[in-house]
Design a protein around this motif. Structure first.
Motif, PDB file in Angstrom:
ATOM      1  N   GLN A 108     143.184 -42.538 -18.983  1.00  0.00           N
ATOM      2  CA  GLN A 108     144.264 -43.437 -19.406  1.00  0.00           C
ATOM      3  C   GLN A 108     145.182 -43.775 -18.239  1.00  0.00           C
ATOM      4  O   GLN A 108     145.700 -44.890 -18.143  1.00  0.00           O
ATOM      5  CB  GLN A 108     145.063 -42.793 -20.540  1.00  0.00           C
ATOM      6  N   THR A 109     145.395 -42.798 -17.344  1.00  0.00           N
ATOM      7  CA  THR A 109     146.249 -43.032 -16.177  1.00  0.00           C
ATOM      8  C   THR A 109     145.645 -44.103 -15.275  1.00  0.00           C
ATOM      9  O   THR A 109     146.346 -44.993 -14.783  1.00  0.00           O
ATOM     10  CB  THR A 109     146.438 -41.725 -15.401  1.00  0.00           C
TER      11      THR A 109
ATOM     12  N   THR B 178     153.168 -40.830 -23.842  1.00  0.00           N
ATOM     13  CA  THR B 178     154.097 -39.894 -23.194  1.00  0.00           C
ATOM     14  C   THR B 178     155.553 -40.270 -23.465  1.00  0.00           C
ATOM     15  O   THR B 178     156.444 -39.472 -23.209  1.00  0.00           O
ATOM     16  CB  THR B 178     153.884 -39.845 -21.661  1.00  0.00           C
TER      17      THR B 178
ATOM     18  N   SER C  48     153.958 -37.685 -14.599  1.00  0.00           N
ATOM     19  CA  SER C  48     154.085 -36.279 -14.212  1.00  0.00           C
ATOM     20  C   SER C  48     152.706 -35.659 -14.086  1.00  0.00           C
ATOM     21  O   SER C  48     151.754 -36.092 -14.749  1.00  0.00           O
ATOM     22  CB  SER C  48     154.894 -35.508 -15.252  1.00  0.00           C
TER      23      SER C  48
ATOM     24  N   TYR D 299     146.194 -40.597 -10.195  1.00  0.00           N
ATOM     25  CA  TYR D 299     147.515 -41.227 -10.202  1.00  0.00           C
ATOM     26  C   TYR D 299     147.751 -41.993  -8.903  1.00  0.00           C
ATOM     27  O   TYR D 299     148.129 -43.165  -8.916  1.00  0.00           O
ATOM     28  CB  TYR D 299     148.590 -40.169 -10.397  1.00  0.00           C
TER      29      TYR D 299
ATOM     30  N   ASP E 275     150.940 -34.691 -17.299  1.00  0.00           N
ATOM     31  CA  ASP E 275     150.428 -35.815 -18.078  1.00  0.00           C
ATOM     32  C   ASP E 275     149.171 -36.410 -17.454  1.00  0.00           C
ATOM     33  O   ASP E 275     148.160 -36.593 -18.129  1.00  0.00           O
ATOM     34  CB  ASP E 275     151.503 -36.899 -18.205  1.00  0.00           C
ATOM     35  N   TYR E 276     149.233 -36.770 -16.164  1.00  0.00           N
ATOM     36  CA  TYR E 276     148.092 -37.500 -15.618  1.00  0.00           C
ATOM     37  C   TYR E 276     146.891 -36.612 -15.332  1.00  0.00           C
ATOM     38  O   TYR E 276     145.767 -37.104 -15.215  1.00  0.00           O
ATOM     39  CB  TYR E 276     148.470 -38.376 -14.411  1.00  0.00           C
TER      40      TYR E 276
ATOM     41  N   SER F 165     153.049 -45.850 -17.572  1.00  0.00           N
ATOM     42  CA  SER F 165     152.110 -44.975 -16.868  1.00  0.00           C
ATOM     43  C   SER F 165     152.567 -43.539 -17.030  1.00  0.00           C
ATOM     44  O   SER F 165     153.770 -43.259 -16.967  1.00  0.00           O
ATOM     45  CB  SER F 165     152.055 -45.298 -15.369  1.00  0.00           C
ATOM     46  N   PRO F 166     151.633 -42.616 -17.244  1.00  0.00           N
ATOM     47  CA  PRO F 166     152.006 -41.210 -17.090  1.00  0.00           C
ATOM     48  C   PRO F 166     152.536 -41.006 -15.675  1.00  0.00           C
ATOM     49  O   PRO F 166     152.005 -41.563 -14.720  1.00  0.00           O
ATOM     50  CB  PRO F 166     150.681 -40.467 -17.307  1.00  0.00           C
TER      51      PRO F 166
ATOM     52  N   GLY G  18     159.899 -44.376 -22.178  1.00  0.00           N
ATOM     53  CA  GLY G  18     159.844 -43.321 -21.174  1.00  0.00           C
ATOM     54  C   GLY G  18     161.196 -43.076 -20.531  1.00  0.00           C
ATOM     55  O   GLY G  18     162.209 -43.706 -20.882  1.00  0.00           O
TER      56      GLY G  18
ATOM     57  N   ASP H 137     157.400 -31.664 -18.877  1.00  0.00           N
ATOM     58  CA  ASP H 137     156.487 -32.607 -18.225  1.00  0.00           C
ATOM     59  C   ASP H 137     155.991 -32.145 -16.859  1.00  0.00           C
ATOM     60  O   ASP H 137     155.207 -32.840 -16.210  1.00  0.00           O
ATOM     61  CB  ASP H 137     157.124 -34.003 -18.125  1.00  0.00           C
TER      62      ASP H 137
END
Length: 328
Positions: A89-90, A36, A79, A146, A82-83, A76-77, A11, A185
């Motif tokens: 997943q976040t 990501t 942005s 998040y 992404d989240y 971790s995601p 990342g 992003d």
């Protein structure tokens, strides 16, 4: 040679941390599931003897053979795009993931630093935000996946510290920018620069009066490095306290790029924080740290990076095959 595991290694911040610790003589194991991350961020490290990469999801059991001295959890995601796209997943990477890594730290007797965020403060009622502020977070909003994941991660980390005696560090990271950010992003700086380079008007959400404080990546990495090697176990804000409104920042980007675009306004997303400014008194006191790179200098470097990306990069990233370098 000290050994360190860095999750989220491919990342933006994670890859710069890999650079720092490799250059400091550590043996670095980078870990990323590439949901990501981008392998091109660490391509230059793959031939080195003191760097190895594991393609792995930290929400599954994490195994690192041999001794391990330090862990940096940056998987971790980070942005909104992404989240909001991968909310489950976040949540998992800051719950199941941190549980696995804290267990690894306990087993290896390693010190672990977690990447928390200024988003634990939510839409703050206190300004600037100090580490003593508990935050104002909507747990069921889209952003809550998040914000609450990071708040839980802090709680789990402190529980392992108090109950198991694990050496822990907590970095509350404020908006950070620089080379290797992804143009698509959704974060402010790559969004504005990408729009300017494509000849599009700059999109500001709300009336642009909301504020942010931007820290250049080199300063951020230095703060994290000092925190990891310090004796301080409480959360520490790592960010640049120089505050600017989004509207003013958009005007700075237009001036920097010389593209002459207009600013267009769109509705403000739900629970978007109206103010964001770190109180870095603790970082100054316990780490002897404060930002050194001005926004003007940092933005010039960041713009040069994006401007020199290969043709076609503004709209879609290419993906290389790194399978021969990946340990599964």
């Amino acid at each position: 040679m000290d050994r360190i595991l860095i999750t989220g290694a491919a990342g933006f911040i994670g890859s710069h941390l890999c650079d720092r610790f490799v250059n400091k003589g550590f043996h670095v194991t980078g870990m990323d599931n590439l949901i990501t991350g981008d392998m091109r961020n660490i391509e230059h490290l793959l031939p080195l003897e003191n760097f190895e990469f594991q393609h792995h999801d930290v929400t599954e059991f994490v195994h690192v053979p041999g001794k391990l001295d330090y862990i940096l959890h940056f998987a971790s995601p980070a942005s909104p795009i992404d989240y909001l796209k991968i909310p489950i997943q976040t949540l998992k990477v800051s719950s199941l993931g941190i549980h696995n890594l804290l267990g690894l730290a306990k087993d290896k007797k390693a010190r672990i630093l977690i990447a928390s965020t200024s988003e634990v403060y939510g839409d703050p009622l206190v300004h600037p935000q100090s580490e003593e502020y508990y935050g104002n977070v909507n747990t069921i909003s889209p952003r809550g996946v998040y914000d609450e994941a990071k708040r839980f991660q802090e709680s789990m980390t402190m529980a392992y510290h108090r109950f198991h005696g694990v050496e822990t560090r907590i970095a509350r990271i404020f908006n950070t920018y620089g080379p290797r950010m992804r143009l698509n992003d959704g974060r402010v700086i790559p969004a504005f620069i990408g729009q300017a380079l494509r000849g599009e008007d700059l999109t500001v959400f709300g009336d642009g009066s909301q504020t942010r404080s931007f820290c250049y990546i080199d300063d951020q990495v230095e703060g994290i490095y000092r925190l990891l090697l310090s004796d301080y176990t409480g959360p520490v804000n790592i960010g640049n306290p120089e505050e600017i409104s989004i509207k003013e920042f958009a005007e700075e980007v237009i001036k920097l790029t010389g593209t002459g675009q207009k600013i267009v306004y769109r509705p403000l997303p739900q629970d978007d924080p109206m103010q964001r400014q770190p109180d870095i008194s603790r970082a100054k006191k316990v780490l002897g740290w404060e930002p050194q790179v001005s926004r003007s200098e940092g933005m010039q470097k960041t713009y040069a990076y994006f401007k020199n990306l290969p043709p076609g990069e503004l709209n879609k990233k290419e993906h290389k095959d790194f399978s021969s370098h990946i340990k599964r």
